[in-house]
Design a protein around this motif. Structure first.
Motif, PDB file in Angstrom:
ATOM      1  N   LEU A 156       0.838  -1.191   0.000  1.00 59.89           N
ATOM      2  CA  LEU A 156       0.000   0.000   0.000  1.00 59.89           C
ATOM      3  C   LEU A 156       0.875   1.243   0.000  1.00 59.89           C
ATOM      4  CD1 LEU A 156      -2.645  -1.054   2.678  1.00 59.89           C
ATOM      5  CD2 LEU A 156      -2.883  -1.163   0.192  1.00 59.89           C
ATOM      6  N   MET A 157       0.466   2.228  -0.811  1.00 57.17           N
ATOM      7  CA  MET A 157       1.186   3.493  -0.859  1.00 57.17           C
ATOM      8  C   MET A 157       0.283   4.593  -0.311  1.00 57.17           C
ATOM      9  SD  MET A 157       4.002   5.076  -1.565  1.00 57.17           S
ATOM     10  CE  MET A 157       4.943   4.147  -2.782  1.00 57.17           C
ATOM     11  N   HIS A 158       0.726   5.234   0.764  1.00 58.03           N
ATOM     12  CA  HIS A 158       0.007   6.360   1.349  1.00 58.03           C
ATOM     13  C   HIS A 158       0.544   7.632   0.698  1.00 58.03           C
ATOM     14  CE1 HIS A 158      -1.652   4.026   4.869  1.00 58.03           C
ATOM     15  NE2 HIS A 158      -0.735   3.199   4.388  1.00 58.03           N
ATOM     16  N   LEU A 159      -0.314   8.331  -0.050  1.00 57.26           N
ATOM     17  CA  LEU A 159       0.112   9.490  -0.825  1.00 57.26           C
ATOM     18  C   LEU A 159       0.069  10.763   0.011  1.00 57.26           C
ATOM     19  CD1 LEU A 159      -1.826   8.629  -4.101  1.00 57.26           C
ATOM     20  CD2 LEU A 159       0.531   8.036  -3.503  1.00 57.26           C
ATOM     21  N   ALA A 160       0.668  11.816  -0.536  1.00 61.55           N
ATOM     22  CA  ALA A 160       0.738  13.088   0.174  1.00 61.55           C
ATOM     23  C   ALA A 160      -0.641  13.690   0.393  1.00 61.55           C
ATOM     24  CB  ALA A 160       1.629  14.061  -0.592  1.00 61.55           C
ATOM     25  N   ASP A 161      -1.608  13.414  -0.511  1.00 63.34           N
ATOM     26  CA  ASP A 161      -2.963  13.949  -0.369  1.00 63.34           C
ATOM     27  C   ASP A 161      -3.846  13.084   0.522  1.00 63.34           C
ATOM     28  OD1 ASP A 161      -3.329  11.741  -1.936  1.00 63.34           O
ATOM     29  OD2 ASP A 161      -4.098  12.802  -3.689  1.00 63.34           O
ATOM     30  N   GLU A 162      -3.228  12.145   1.263  1.00 61.20           N
ATOM     31  CA  GLU A 162      -3.892  11.269   2.224  1.00 61.20           C
ATOM     32  C   GLU A 162      -4.729  10.180   1.567  1.00 61.20           C
ATOM     33  OE1 GLU A 162      -6.007  13.539   5.097  1.00 61.20           O
ATOM     34  OE2 GLU A 162      -4.214  14.504   5.909  1.00 61.20           O
ATOM     35  N   GLU A 163      -4.609  10.028   0.248  1.00 64.47           N
ATOM     36  CA  GLU A 163      -5.237   8.905  -0.427  1.00 64.47           C
ATOM     37  C   GLU A 163      -4.351   7.671  -0.258  1.00 64.47           C
ATOM     38  OE1 GLU A 163      -8.155   8.718  -1.948  1.00 64.47           O
ATOM     39  OE2 GLU A 163      -8.674  10.815  -1.569  1.00 64.47           O
ATOM     40  N   VAL A 164      -4.954   6.480  -0.387  1.00 62.17           N
ATOM     41  CA  VAL A 164      -4.218   5.229  -0.263  1.00 62.17           C
ATOM     42  C   VAL A 164      -4.438   4.398  -1.518  1.00 62.17           C
ATOM     43  CG1 VAL A 164      -3.852   3.144   1.094  1.00 62.17           C
ATOM     44  CG2 VAL A 164      -4.511   5.271   2.238  1.00 62.17           C
ATOM     45  N   GLU A 165      -3.339   3.869  -2.087  1.00 61.51           N
ATOM     46  CA  GLU A 165      -3.407   3.045  -3.288  1.00 61.51           C
ATOM     47  C   GLU A 165      -2.787   1.681  -3.028  1.00 61.51           C
ATOM     48  OE1 GLU A 165      -3.072   6.537  -6.719  1.00 61.51           O
ATOM     49  OE2 GLU A 165      -1.376   5.202  -6.330  1.00 61.51           O
ATOM     50  N   ARG A 166      -3.354   0.684  -3.682  1.00 58.87           N
ATOM     51  CA  ARG A 166      -2.753  -0.647  -3.678  1.00 58.87           C
ATOM     52  C   ARG A 166      -1.833  -0.717  -4.900  1.00 58.87           C
ATOM     53  NH1 ARG A 166      -7.002  -3.243  -3.184  1.00 58.87           N
ATOM     54  NH2 ARG A 166      -6.904  -3.743  -0.949  1.00 58.87           N
ATOM     55  N   VAL A 167      -0.534  -1.038  -4.683  1.00 56.48           N
ATOM     56  CA  VAL A 167       0.454  -0.960  -5.759  1.00 56.48           C
ATOM     57  C   VAL A 167       1.245  -2.259  -5.875  1.00 56.48           C
ATOM     58  CG1 VAL A 167       0.727   1.550  -5.601  1.00 56.48           C
ATOM     59  CG2 VAL A 167       2.113   0.068  -4.148  1.00 56.48           C
ATOM     60  N   ALA A 168       1.836  -2.455  -7.063  1.00 60.44           N
ATOM     61  CA  ALA A 168       2.696  -3.610  -7.326  1.00 60.44           C
ATOM     62  C   ALA A 168       3.871  -3.159  -8.178  1.00 60.44           C
ATOM     63  CB  ALA A 168       1.915  -4.718  -8.017  1.00 60.44           C
ATOM     64  N   TYR A 169       5.029  -3.813  -7.977  1.00 61.49           N
ATOM     65  CA  TYR A 169       6.257  -3.426  -8.668  1.00 61.49           C
ATOM     66  C   TYR A 169       6.931  -4.659  -9.263  1.00 61.49           C
ATOM     67  CZ  TYR A 169       5.891   0.924  -5.982  1.00 61.49           C
ATOM     68  OH  TYR A 169       5.461   2.107  -5.430  1.00 61.49           O
ATOM     69  N   VAL A 170       7.684  -4.417 -10.329  1.00 63.01           N
ATOM     70  CA  VAL A 170       8.581  -5.414 -10.899  1.00 63.01           C
ATOM     71  C   VAL A 170       9.931  -4.736 -11.041  1.00 63.01           C
ATOM     72  CG1 VAL A 170       9.136  -6.860 -12.876  1.00 63.01           C
ATOM     73  CG2 VAL A 170       6.758  -6.670 -12.104  1.00 63.01           C
ATOM     74  N   ASN A 171      10.943  -5.263 -10.363  1.00 58.88           N
ATOM     75  CA  ASN A 171      12.270  -4.628 -10.338  1.00 58.88           C
ATOM     76  C   ASN A 171      12.174  -3.181  -9.868  1.00 58.88           C
ATOM     77  OD1 ASN A 171      13.523  -6.985 -11.290  1.00 58.88           O
ATOM     78  ND2 ASN A 171      13.115  -6.401 -13.417  1.00 58.88           N
ATOM     79  N   ASP A 172      11.289  -2.953  -8.902  1.00 58.46           N
ATOM     80  CA  ASP A 172      11.061  -1.645  -8.301  1.00 58.46           C
ATOM     81  C   ASP A 172      10.456  -0.633  -9.266  1.00 58.46           C
ATOM     82  OD1 ASP A 172      11.186  -0.531  -5.682  1.00 58.46           O
ATOM     83  OD2 ASP A 172      12.681   0.883  -6.396  1.00 58.46           O
ATOM     84  N   ILE A 173       9.892  -1.107 -10.378  1.00 58.45           N
ATOM     85  CA  ILE A 173       9.189  -0.247 -11.336  1.00 58.45           C
ATOM     86  C   ILE A 173       7.692  -0.475 -11.153  1.00 58.45           C
ATOM     87  CG2 ILE A 173       8.802   0.277 -13.767  1.00 58.45           C
ATOM     88  CD1 ILE A 173      11.640  -0.670 -14.312  1.00 58.45           C
ATOM     89  N   LEU A 174       6.939   0.597 -10.985  1.00 62.67           N
ATOM     90  CA  LEU A 174       5.504   0.499 -10.739  1.00 62.67           C
ATOM     91  C   LEU A 174       4.798  -0.079 -11.966  1.00 62.67           C
ATOM     92  CD1 LEU A 174       3.197   1.223  -8.755  1.00 62.67           C
ATOM     93  CD2 LEU A 174       3.022   3.422  -9.939  1.00 62.67           C
ATOM     94  N   VAL A 175       4.058  -1.186 -11.769  1.00 68.06           N
ATOM     95  CA  VAL A 175       3.341  -1.839 -12.879  1.00 68.06           C
ATOM     96  C   VAL A 175       1.838  -1.882 -12.629  1.00 68.06           C
ATOM     97  CG1 VAL A 175       5.319  -3.250 -13.538  1.00 68.06           C
ATOM     98  CG2 VAL A 175       3.707  -4.131 -11.836  1.00 68.06           C
ATOM     99  N   ARG A 176       1.400  -1.621 -11.407  1.00 64.64           N
ATOM    100  CA  ARG A 176      -0.036  -1.615 -11.135  1.00 64.64           C
ATOM    101  C   ARG A 176      -0.322  -0.710  -9.954  1.00 64.64           C
ATOM    102  NH1 ARG A 176      -3.192  -4.542  -7.650  1.00 64.64           N
ATOM    103  NH2 ARG A 176      -1.468  -5.955  -7.133  1.00 64.64           N
ATOM    104  N   ARG A 177      -1.421   0.079 -10.094  1.00 64.63           N
ATOM    105  CA  ARG A 177      -1.865   0.934  -9.009  1.00 64.63           C
ATOM    106  C   ARG A 177      -3.388   0.966  -9.008  1.00 64.63           C
ATOM    107  NH1 ARG A 177       0.283   6.886 -10.291  1.00 64.63           N
ATOM    108  NH2 ARG A 177      -0.848   7.264  -8.334  1.00 64.63           N
ATOM    109  N   GLU A 178      -3.957   0.868  -7.839  1.00 67.76           N
ATOM    110  CA  GLU A 178      -5.405   0.806  -7.701  1.00 67.76           C
ATOM    111  C   GLU A 178      -5.814   1.642  -6.493  1.00 67.76           C
ATOM    112  OE1 GLU A 178      -8.816  -2.463  -6.428  1.00 67.76           O
ATOM    113  OE2 GLU A 178      -6.798  -3.127  -6.974  1.00 67.76           O
ATOM    114  N   LYS A 179      -6.642   2.655  -6.755  1.00 70.03           N
ATOM    115  CA  LYS A 179      -7.088   3.515  -5.672  1.00 70.03           C
ATOM    116  C   LYS A 179      -8.132   2.785  -4.839  1.00 70.03           C
ATOM    117  CE  LYS A 179      -9.006   8.065  -4.676  1.00 70.03           C
ATOM    118  NZ  LYS A 179      -9.495   9.335  -5.252  1.00 70.03           N
ATOM    119  N   LEU A 180      -7.971   2.789  -3.519  1.00 70.68           N
ATOM    120  CA  LEU A 180      -8.903   2.117  -2.643  1.00 70.68           C
ATOM    121  C   LEU A 180     -10.168   2.937  -2.447  1.00 70.68           C
ATOM    122  CD1 LEU A 180      -6.501   0.797   0.156  1.00 70.68           C
ATOM    123  CD2 LEU A 180      -7.177  -0.311  -1.967  1.00 70.68           C
ATOM    124  N   THR A 181     -11.271   2.247  -2.186  1.00 74.60           N
ATOM    125  CA  THR A 181     -12.513   2.937  -1.892  1.00 74.60           C
ATOM    126  C   THR A 181     -12.400   3.626  -0.543  1.00 74.60           C
ATOM    127  OG1 THR A 181     -13.506   1.046  -0.771  1.00 74.60           O
ATOM    128  CG2 THR A 181     -13.767   1.165  -3.174  1.00 74.60           C
TER     129      THR A 181
END
Length: 339
Positions: A253-278
């Motif tokens: 999970l990535m907690h953003l500066a605007d207080e939103e939270v996203e579910r994220v996935a990486y390959v070799n530390d490169i972002l490949v998927r991001r999904e904003k949580l309800t």
């Protein structure tokens, strides 16, 4: 997103060019046979078949007192003897311009003493049975320095190591390597505090990375962030919570500066998927009762005691008004009523 690069917070051995000092002979050769009826007392020079020689004090035919023992290979000992053995204080001069100065017991370095290496490195501290053992200070050729506990000629126990590049470690050692809980300050200002296994950060730890301006808390393996961990990126005001593999983010999970939270996935530390949580999912994660705009926040009802006090005040005001009407005056402060 900020990159979770590999952090070299380990992989640095305690010192380069480390070696144990050479040992002195366990026991000097016995003196030449002397008839029991005429034991020698005094000072003289005595030579032995091995090519060794001794010059100094004797007592009852044994080396006893102050003297110098010359070895056939070029080494020599200058100091005190007791019944044929090196005992007390003395200096032993080895080949290659190395020497030991300090205390002896039964022809072994034992007690407090200083050993000087041919390359200029020195050890000053406790010895036991010819080995560095106890508290001691080791200064290495490259400028690094260790001070702490030694066991059987190795750094073992609690100790501090200052490296030639300015790094500093303080903590536990085992078998000449950092092992257990410790703190490592790197030359660039980064700091690791946590567990070491065989000189490498492994286990639970906290890493402050100056270059990335990030604070990581979690698991390490082989000197890299690996397993479950949390990393706060101070400049971006973001926080990643999740799985790491070999120093790189994997998923979480990535907690953003605007207080939103996203579910994220990486390959070799490169972002490949991001999904904003309800909003409901975010409420559960953040552990708050509601995430609403300020105008939507309901006012908190007064407590029962506050309601009671408010109604009592209203009753007093009504009684005063009725009394004023009976006298033909308006209700006012008590002073005005009396006048």
């Amino acid at each position: 997103k900020a990159s979770a690069r590999r952090v070299p917070c380990g992989r640095k051995r305690g010192s380069q060019g480390f070696r144990a000092p050479p040992r002195a002979p366990a026991m000097l050769p016995p003196p030449a046979p002397v008839p029991p009826a005429v034991p020698f007392n005094g000072h003289k020079r005595e030579e032995y078949p091995s090519g060794d020689a001794y010059e100094g004090a004797f007592k009852r035919g044994l080396r006893h007192g102050v003297g110098t023992y010359y070895c056939a290979d070029g080494c020599r000992y200058e100091g005190e003897f007791l019944e044929g053995k090196m005992e007390g204080k003395g200096s032993y001069f080895y080949l290659q311009d190395e020497r030991y100065e300090g205390e002896w017991h039964e022809s072994q370095r034992h007690g407090y003493g200083t050993f000087t290496y041919s390359d200029g490195a020195t050890y000053e501290g406790r010895w036991e049975a010819d080995l560095r053992h106890g508290q001691g200070l080791m200064r290495y050729k490259d400028g690094s320095m260790y001070t702490g506990t030694w066991t059987n000629d190795r750094r073992h126990g609690q100790g501090q190591m200052t490296f030639a590049d300015g790094g500093h470690y303080s903590g536990a050692w085992e078998n000449d390597a950092r092992h257990g809980q410790g703190t490592m300050k790197l030359p660039n200002g980064s700091n690791y505090e946590g567990e070491y296994v065989e000189d490498i950060p492994s286990g639970e730890g906290i890493l402050w990375d100056v270059d990335a301006q990030s604070l990581y808390s979690g698991n390490f393996q082989d000197g890299l962030r690996h397993g479950v961990g949390t990393c706060e990126y101070k400049k971006l005001k973001e926080k990643f919570v999740g799985e790491w593999k070999e120093g790189a983010r994997l998923e979480g999970l990535m907690h953003l500066a605007d207080e939103e939270v996203e579910r994220v996935a990486y390959v070799n530390d490169i972002l490949v998927r991001r999904e904003k949580l309800t909003k409901i999912e975010q409420e559960k994660i953040l552990g708050v009762e509601s995430i609403t705009e300020p105008e939507e926040v309901q006012s908190v009802p007064p407590r029962s005691s506050e309601l009671f006090q408010h109604s009592f005040n209203l009753e007093e005001d009504s009684a005063a008004e009725r009394a004023a009407e009976a006298e033909g005056t308006e209700a006012g402060p008590p002073e005005a009523v009396r006048k």
